[in-house]
Write a protein that holds these residues in place. Sequence first.
Motif, PDB file in Angstrom:
ATOM      1  N   SER A 123      30.885 122.989  77.412  1.00 46.03           N
ATOM      2  CA  SER A 123      31.954 123.888  77.864  1.00 46.03           C
ATOM      3  C   SER A 123      31.405 124.957  78.796  1.00 46.03           C
ATOM      4  O   SER A 123      32.051 125.327  79.781  1.00 46.03           O
ATOM      5  CB  SER A 123      32.636 124.538  76.650  1.00 46.03           C
ATOM      6  OG  SER A 123      31.788 125.474  76.016  1.00 46.03           O
ATOM      7  N   VAL A 124      30.213 125.462  78.508  1.00 46.41           N
ATOM      8  CA  VAL A 124      29.571 126.444  79.393  1.00 46.41           C
ATOM      9  C   VAL A 124      29.260 125.804  80.740  1.00 46.41           C
ATOM     10  O   VAL A 124      29.517 126.379  81.802  1.00 46.41           O
ATOM     11  CB  VAL A 124      28.286 126.995  78.741  1.00 46.41           C
ATOM     12  CG1 VAL A 124      27.494 127.837  79.746  1.00 46.41           C
ATOM     13  CG2 VAL A 124      28.624 127.823  77.512  1.00 46.41           C
ATOM     14  N   GLU A 125      28.703 124.602  80.701  1.00 51.86           N
ATOM     15  CA  GLU A 125      28.335 123.903  81.940  1.00 51.86           C
ATOM     16  C   GLU A 125      29.556 123.658  82.823  1.00 51.86           C
ATOM     17  O   GLU A 125      29.531 123.944  84.027  1.00 51.86           O
ATOM     18  CB  GLU A 125      27.664 122.573  81.589  1.00 51.86           C
ATOM     19  CG  GLU A 125      27.321 121.708  82.789  1.00 51.86           C
ATOM     20  CD  GLU A 125      26.818 120.338  82.399  1.00 51.86           C
ATOM     21  OE1 GLU A 125      26.808 119.439  83.263  1.00 51.86           O
ATOM     22  OE2 GLU A 125      26.447 120.155  81.215  1.00 51.86           O
ATOM     23  N   LYS A 126      30.635 123.138  82.223  1.00 52.75           N
ATOM     24  CA  LYS A 126      31.836 122.823  82.997  1.00 52.75           C
ATOM     25  C   LYS A 126      32.510 124.080  83.519  1.00 52.75           C
ATOM     26  O   LYS A 126      33.032 124.102  84.642  1.00 52.75           O
ATOM     27  CB  LYS A 126      32.812 122.013  82.139  1.00 52.75           C
ATOM     28  CG  LYS A 126      32.303 120.634  81.753  1.00 52.75           C
ATOM     29  CD  LYS A 126      32.014 119.792  82.994  1.00 52.75           C
ATOM     30  CE  LYS A 126      31.531 118.408  82.627  1.00 52.75           C
ATOM     31  NZ  LYS A 126      31.179 117.604  83.841  1.00 52.75           N
ATOM     32  N   TYR A 127      32.504 125.146  82.713  1.00 53.56           N
ATOM     33  CA  TYR A 127      33.122 126.386  83.177  1.00 53.56           C
ATOM     34  C   TYR A 127      32.382 126.927  84.399  1.00 53.56           C
ATOM     35  O   TYR A 127      33.011 127.326  85.389  1.00 53.56           O
ATOM     36  CB  TYR A 127      33.131 127.437  82.073  1.00 53.56           C
ATOM     37  CG  TYR A 127      33.584 128.787  82.575  1.00 53.56           C
ATOM     38  CD1 TYR A 127      34.933 129.072  82.760  1.00 53.56           C
ATOM     39  CD2 TYR A 127      32.658 129.775  82.912  1.00 53.56           C
ATOM     40  CE1 TYR A 127      35.355 130.288  83.258  1.00 53.56           C
ATOM     41  CE2 TYR A 127      33.072 130.999  83.406  1.00 53.56           C
ATOM     42  CZ  TYR A 127      34.422 131.244  83.576  1.00 53.56           C
ATOM     43  OH  TYR A 127      34.830 132.461  84.076  1.00 53.56           O
ATOM     44  N   CYS A 128      31.062 126.952  84.329  1.00 47.69           N
ATOM     45  CA  CYS A 128      30.298 127.504  85.453  1.00 47.69           C
ATOM     46  C   CYS A 128      30.426 126.626  86.696  1.00 47.69           C
ATOM     47  O   CYS A 128      30.446 127.138  87.817  1.00 47.69           O
ATOM     48  CB  CYS A 128      28.830 127.671  85.055  1.00 47.69           C
ATOM     49  SG  CYS A 128      28.533 129.096  83.964  1.00 47.69           S
ATOM     50  N   GLU A 129      30.501 125.311  86.513  1.00 49.82           N
ATOM     51  CA  GLU A 129      30.714 124.442  87.674  1.00 49.82           C
ATOM     52  C   GLU A 129      32.014 124.796  88.376  1.00 49.82           C
ATOM     53  O   GLU A 129      32.073 124.876  89.611  1.00 49.82           O
ATOM     54  CB  GLU A 129      30.754 122.973  87.216  1.00 49.82           C
ATOM     55  CG  GLU A 129      29.403 122.394  86.863  1.00 49.82           C
ATOM     56  CD  GLU A 129      29.506 120.941  86.435  1.00 49.82           C
ATOM     57  OE1 GLU A 129      30.627 120.400  86.462  1.00 49.82           O
ATOM     58  OE2 GLU A 129      28.476 120.353  86.072  1.00 49.82           O
ATOM     59  N   GLU A 130      33.066 125.020  87.594  1.00 47.37           N
ATOM     60  CA  GLU A 130      34.364 125.360  88.175  1.00 47.37           C
ATOM     61  C   GLU A 130      34.349 126.770  88.747  1.00 47.37           C
ATOM     62  O   GLU A 130      34.863 127.023  89.841  1.00 47.37           O
ATOM     63  CB  GLU A 130      35.445 125.229  87.097  1.00 47.37           C
ATOM     64  CG  GLU A 130      36.868 125.400  87.613  1.00 47.37           C
ATOM     65  CD  GLU A 130      37.341 124.213  88.425  1.00 47.37           C
ATOM     66  OE1 GLU A 130      38.334 124.365  89.164  1.00 47.37           O
ATOM     67  OE2 GLU A 130      36.708 123.137  88.333  1.00 47.37           O
TER      68      GLU A 130
END
Length: 480
Positions: A166-173
Amino acid sequence: MGPTWALICSTALVLVLLSSASEDGPILEQREVTFDIAQLMQEMQQEADLRDYFDSVQFQPRQRGSRPRPGERMPGPRSFSGPTTYDVQFPLGRPTSENLQAICDNSDLRPRYPSSYFPESGYGVNKLRASAVNNAEAWLSTCCKENQTWEREVTLCCATQAWELSVEKYCEEDLSIKHPWYHCCKINNNNKRLSCFSNNAPNPNYRPTQELPVEPLPSTIEFTFNPNTCQRTQFPEPSALRKSKTKKLSTPRTADISFPPGRPTADTIESVCRNQRLRPIYSIKCLPRSGYEMVALQAKTINLIEKGFKKCCKNKKTELNCAEQKWREELNKFCLPENRGQVNYPCCLNQSDKYSCFQQMSPDPYYNVTSAHEEVSLSKICDTHKTIKKKFPVGFPLKDFVTQCCPLQEEEKTACSVQRLEEMSQKLCASKKAVPTTVRRCCKLSSQETPQCISKIIMSAITKATNFSSQKKRKRCPIS
């Protein structure tokens, strides 16, 4: 009537001040002031009606951090268009052994953010954070559903993977949008970034913040738990990090074990038997007293499987059936509850397709890693000549190889070895001293075939010495 009297008093005060100013002298430019009494009374009546409306509306107290229900309005002073802010409890805290129970128990008592929570336009940052929270909560719920059958460490591993994704996907967005980025996402180091998210969590202990259970929301991104990584990562207990300051805390060690082994098949049985000495077996004496029970059980299982392979490979006709049966037997024992107490492994829960699960999770299902060992060459004599002399003597000295070729660069060693081999072949065949029978046979061949024949003698000794050395190194610690 409070607002009405306040309006009357303020009007009277304005009249008195104007009257006083006209008596004191023409300090300011004076102009005639007129009042529309009918309009004034109409405004007073509207103010009174507004007060009566607020008195008639009863608002339920809302717990801090809660969100409005879908479609519910939150009237503010002089506004009935909805809330002025749409807060999101972001980010979520890192899953630990201390908050894992709360993560699962309080799942439906923490907020979710459906699309109806926000207006159709605006609040892009909060919407992005709400989506990250919704996805993480959905993934955590998936991990918690298996909490009753999984080992606690596996559930924690699943929850940690979900949170980190969830952290990874949030930062990508977040980093793909032109707006002020979230400060934690600006950190390049992944471990520091994760710590930043965890340290900024408003509810790190996952306490309930809703009075009534909320409806779960599906995730918008797929999450697939990879239990194979759980055996390679040890999660430090937060309580352990707070132990006596006089003791130096050791860094958690990582599992270094190839588990589970691949299933023997007709395509792999040759590698299973031929390269058995190149595969490690494990010692569990090096493991700490606690925290590595799963690793110890895996190490024992591999050792038993390899022991069975050794027996099976002695009979070429039955080696495949024997090895495959031994593989299944030991993995069945691995899954038995009495062997592990409450410890569970994901493939053991999949009774309908257990063996396929083990095969898919194997880091080397086709025994390719152990098959791709370094090719033996004449230059390897530099590493094995001592072992050859002690364990596998060839009947003639190898001193010329070692003293003349070994000090050279790697690319020069091969050419040197070939040249020394030809010279040695001539000396051995021309010598009147007794030589081994194998060498005499080589000397009876043509001048071109003799060096090749003697080369085979040396290469055989190098191979035996290499296998002997690797066998001595096979037993190793399953953590690093």
